[in-house]
Design an enzyme around this catalytic site. Structure first.
Site, PDB file in Angstrom:
ATOM      1  N   ARG A   1      80.282  58.926  24.231  1.00 42.04           N
ATOM      2  CA  ARG A   1      80.510  57.486  24.270  1.00 42.04           C
ATOM      3  C   ARG A   1      80.030  56.796  22.994  1.00 42.04           C
ATOM      4  O   ARG A   1      80.620  55.808  22.569  1.00 42.04           O
ATOM      5  CB  ARG A   1      79.837  56.875  25.494  1.00 42.04           C
ATOM      6  CG  ARG A   1      80.650  57.156  26.746  1.00 42.04           C
ATOM      7  CD  ARG A   1      80.000  56.604  27.973  1.00 42.04           C
ATOM      8  NE  ARG A   1      80.933  56.666  29.094  1.00 42.04           N
ATOM      9  CZ  ARG A   1      80.561  56.626  30.365  1.00 42.04           C
ATOM     10  NH1 ARG A   1      79.289  56.525  30.683  1.00 42.04           N
ATOM     11  NH2 ARG A   1      81.474  56.674  31.317  1.00 42.04           N
TER      12      ARG A   1
ATOM     13  N   LYS B   1      84.748  64.125  46.002  1.00 40.44           N
ATOM     14  CA  LYS B   1      85.143  63.486  47.263  1.00 40.44           C
ATOM     15  C   LYS B   1      86.574  62.980  47.308  1.00 40.44           C
ATOM     16  O   LYS B   1      87.024  62.288  46.397  1.00 40.44           O
ATOM     17  CB  LYS B   1      84.219  62.300  47.534  1.00 40.44           C
ATOM     18  CG  LYS B   1      82.812  62.717  47.854  1.00 40.44           C
ATOM     19  CD  LYS B   1      81.995  61.500  48.168  1.00 40.44           C
ATOM     20  CE  LYS B   1      80.609  61.880  48.671  1.00 40.44           C
ATOM     21  NZ  LYS B   1      79.742  60.695  48.715  1.00 40.44           N
TER      22      LYS B   1
ATOM     23  N   GLY C   1      84.210  60.608  34.011  1.00 42.36           N
ATOM     24  CA  GLY C   1      83.046  60.969  33.206  1.00 42.36           C
ATOM     25  C   GLY C   1      82.765  62.462  33.231  1.00 42.36           C
ATOM     26  O   GLY C   1      82.532  63.081  32.192  1.00 42.36           O
TER      27      GLY C   1
ATOM     28  N   GLY D   1      85.437  55.110  36.278  1.00 47.02           N
ATOM     29  CA  GLY D   1      85.723  54.128  37.327  1.00 47.02           C
ATOM     30  C   GLY D   1      86.801  53.144  36.916  1.00 47.02           C
ATOM     31  O   GLY D   1      87.707  52.827  37.697  1.00 47.02           O
TER      32      GLY D   1
HETATM   33  P1  ADP Z   1      84.901  62.609  37.443  1.00 51.60           P
HETATM   34  O1  ADP Z   1      83.560  62.066  37.001  1.00 51.60           O
HETATM   35  O2  ADP Z   1      85.582  63.375  36.353  1.00 51.60           O
HETATM   36  O3  ADP Z   1      85.764  61.543  38.059  1.00 51.60           O
HETATM   37  P2  ADP Z   1      83.860  63.447  39.992  1.00 51.60           P
HETATM   38  O4  ADP Z   1      82.655  62.613  39.752  1.00 51.60           O
HETATM   39  O5  ADP Z   1      84.806  63.035  41.032  1.00 51.60           O
HETATM   40  O6  ADP Z   1      84.643  63.680  38.610  1.00 51.60           O
HETATM   41  O7  ADP Z   1      83.417  64.924  40.388  1.00 51.60           O
HETATM   42  C1  ADP Z   1      82.634  65.722  39.541  1.00 51.60           C
HETATM   43  C2  ADP Z   1      81.755  66.639  40.342  1.00 51.60           C
HETATM   44  O8  ADP Z   1      82.497  67.347  41.317  1.00 51.60           O
HETATM   45  C3  ADP Z   1      81.116  67.673  39.450  1.00 51.60           C
HETATM   46  O9  ADP Z   1      79.736  67.417  39.371  1.00 51.60           O
HETATM   47  C4  ADP Z   1      81.415  68.997  40.158  1.00 51.60           C
HETATM   48  O10 ADP Z   1      80.292  69.851  40.221  1.00 51.60           O
HETATM   49  C5  ADP Z   1      81.818  68.550  41.555  1.00 51.60           C
HETATM   50  N1  ADP Z   1      82.654  69.553  42.215  1.00 51.60           N
HETATM   51  C6  ADP Z   1      83.799  70.100  41.779  1.00 51.60           C
HETATM   52  N2  ADP Z   1      84.238  71.037  42.626  1.00 51.60           N
HETATM   53  C7  ADP Z   1      83.353  71.111  43.630  1.00 51.60           C
HETATM   54  C8  ADP Z   1      83.234  71.908  44.816  1.00 51.60           C
HETATM   55  N3  ADP Z   1      84.147  72.816  45.108  1.00 51.60           N
HETATM   56  N4  ADP Z   1      82.169  71.706  45.612  1.00 51.60           N
HETATM   57  C9  ADP Z   1      81.246  70.779  45.298  1.00 51.60           C
HETATM   58  N5  ADP Z   1      81.298  69.990  44.212  1.00 51.60           N
HETATM   59  C10 ADP Z   1      82.326  70.158  43.377  1.00 51.60           C
HETATM   60 MG    MG Z   2      81.810  61.558  38.132  1.00 49.58          MG
END
Ligand code: ADP
Ligand code: MG
Length: 400
Positions: free
Chosen positions: A37, A205, A355, A379
């Site tokens: 960033r 999620k 992120g 976000g």
């Molecule tokens: P972003 O920040 O790119 O939008 P998210 O915050 O939604 O992504 O998700 C990132 C997290 O999801 C990571 O910390 C990763 O470890 C977790 N993750 C990915 N696959 C799994 C899984 N199968 N079980 C638990 N956590 C997971």
């Molecule tokens: Mg995230």
């Protein structure tokens, strides 16, 4: 919306320009673990200093509780900015107090000052319009008559906060290069994207991303699902998911999405399961419909990665948000690496949002220039793609 180039053509030599940047970097003690960033903020700052402006940066770091807290000082960021710019960045000891005034008054043309963490002031995030406006007025007074405001913190434009929204009403306001570029890219993703248009979603999620899934499904040709959210989809198909991440309350929603979009949604066909959530867990690859009790899926398997790769390599447009697995543990990073690599290998217009996804690109050592755009605002990009209005953009367009 007026932008940085408009401001530069008006002339900024000797003029103070308040820049809201997104410098919210991850820290380990006072070491920055990912300076993405900070680097993303450089072009706007460098253009202004090259044109002789006196640049006053304002930004937040972490979640302090509306009062000064040394743990969240921007000092490490000031140092890193100075290193990258090749000239010292003066850090004020406060936001709009005596130290900030002295620092801003000491600026020379082409110089850069950084105000201390804007969230050390509770007015920044206040729900009370008058409180936010009073901080915005203090910021405007700090930079004084003739100053301008550049909004360059894309990661915060979905927030109605004093340094993002209210201050844009107190000073002539311009979109920085970063905000402009992000908005243009996101418009492409919601407008007429080059086909085939593939979206890869992962992360933890389903509930976080349901809005985006629903908004994008009508626009895309393929939606590839990995990460923790895949297990709610697999459960919706009636498969056991062991102790994988599962949002029971989302199964009904997910079932409906699957029923209406059977031709578009692609789920993993195999997964890497672990006996516990740990870097050194015991692991094995199993079919997606054969996860045993006591095992949790922490990555997509090699056949799924190849299935996704085929779609991605032939795509005209790709949007990727959310890691395919727990990439923070090397044993469960291969799916994410494979997806990222096939995007890099494709000729598509490719955008990474989120992120953790952007961090994955960097920590897994993929070339950042292998993607058309890596969004700095998780976000904010998701809210835009969901079709929500972003207050920090609306105010620049003059309709807030
Ligand atoms: P972003 O920040 O790119 O939008 P998210 O915050 O939604 O992504 O998700 C990132 C997290 O999801 C990571 O910390 C990763 O470890 C977790 N993750 C990915 N696959 C799994 C899984 N199968 N079980 C638990 N956590 C997971
Ligand atoms: Mg995230």
């Amino acid at each position: 919306m007026k932008n940085l180039d408009d401001l530069l053509s008006e002339g900024v030599r000797g003029r103070r320009v308040l820049v809201r940047a997104d410098l919210n970097v991850p820290l380990d003690g006072d070491t920055i673990t990912d300076d993405g960033r900070v680097r993303a903020s450089l072009p706007t700052v460098a253009k202004l200093t090259a044109a002789g402006a006196q640049v006053v940066l304002t930004a937040h770091l972490g979640r302090p509780k509306g009062e000064p807290d040394p743990q969240f000082s921007l000092a490490p960021v000031a140092r890193r900015l100075g290193e990258l710019l090749g000239s010292e960045v003066a850090l004020a000891g406060d936001l709009v107090g005596e130290s900030a005034k002295a620092t801003v008054n000491g600026l020379i043309d082409g110089g850069v000052a950084l105000l201390e963490n804007v969230r050390f002031d509770s007015r920044e995030t206040s729900k009370d319009d008058a409180e936010r406006e009073s901080l915005a007025a203090d910021l405007a007074a700090l930079v004084g008559e003739g100053a301008a405001f550049v909004s360059d913190g894309f990661g915060v434009v979905h927030r109605k906060q004093a340094s993002v929204y209210d201050v844009a009403k107190k000073l002539p306001a311009y979109a920085g290069g970063l905000v402009l570029a992000e908005v243009e890219v996101l418009r492409t993703l919601t407008g007429d994207a080059k086909r085939p248009y593939a979206v890869v979603l992962g992360g933890s999620k389903v509930s976080d991303k349901l809005g985006v899934i629903k908004a994008l499904l009508p626009k895309v040709d393929k939606l590839l699902i990995g990460g923790g959210m895949a297990y709610t989809f697999l459960a919706a198909q009636g498969h056991g998911v062991g102790s994988s991440l599962l949002q029971e309350d989302q199964i009904a929603n997910t079932k409906a999405l699957l029923a209406d979009n059977a031709d578009k949604i692609v789920l993993p066909v195999d997964v890497v399961v672990a006996d516990r959530f740990a870097a050194d867990a015991e692991s094995k690859t199993v079919n997606a419909d054969a996860i045993e009790d006591g095992w949790m899926g922490l990555d997509i398997g090699p056949r799924s990665t190849e299935l996704f790769a085929e779609v991605l390599r032939g795509a005209g447009t790709v949007f990727w948000n959310g890691p395919a697995g727990v990439f923070e543990f090397p044993a469960f990073a291969e799916g994410t690496r494979g997806i990222a690599q096939s995007i890099v290998d494709s000729e598509s217009f490719s955008v990474v949002g989120g992120g953790d996804s952007a961090a994955a690109v960097r920590t897994l050592g993929l070339p950042e220039d292998g993607f058309s755009h890596i969004s700095t605002g998780g976000g904010a990009s998701l809210e835009y793609l969901e079709g929500k209005q972003l207050p920090g953009v609306q105010v620049l367009e003059g309709d807030a």
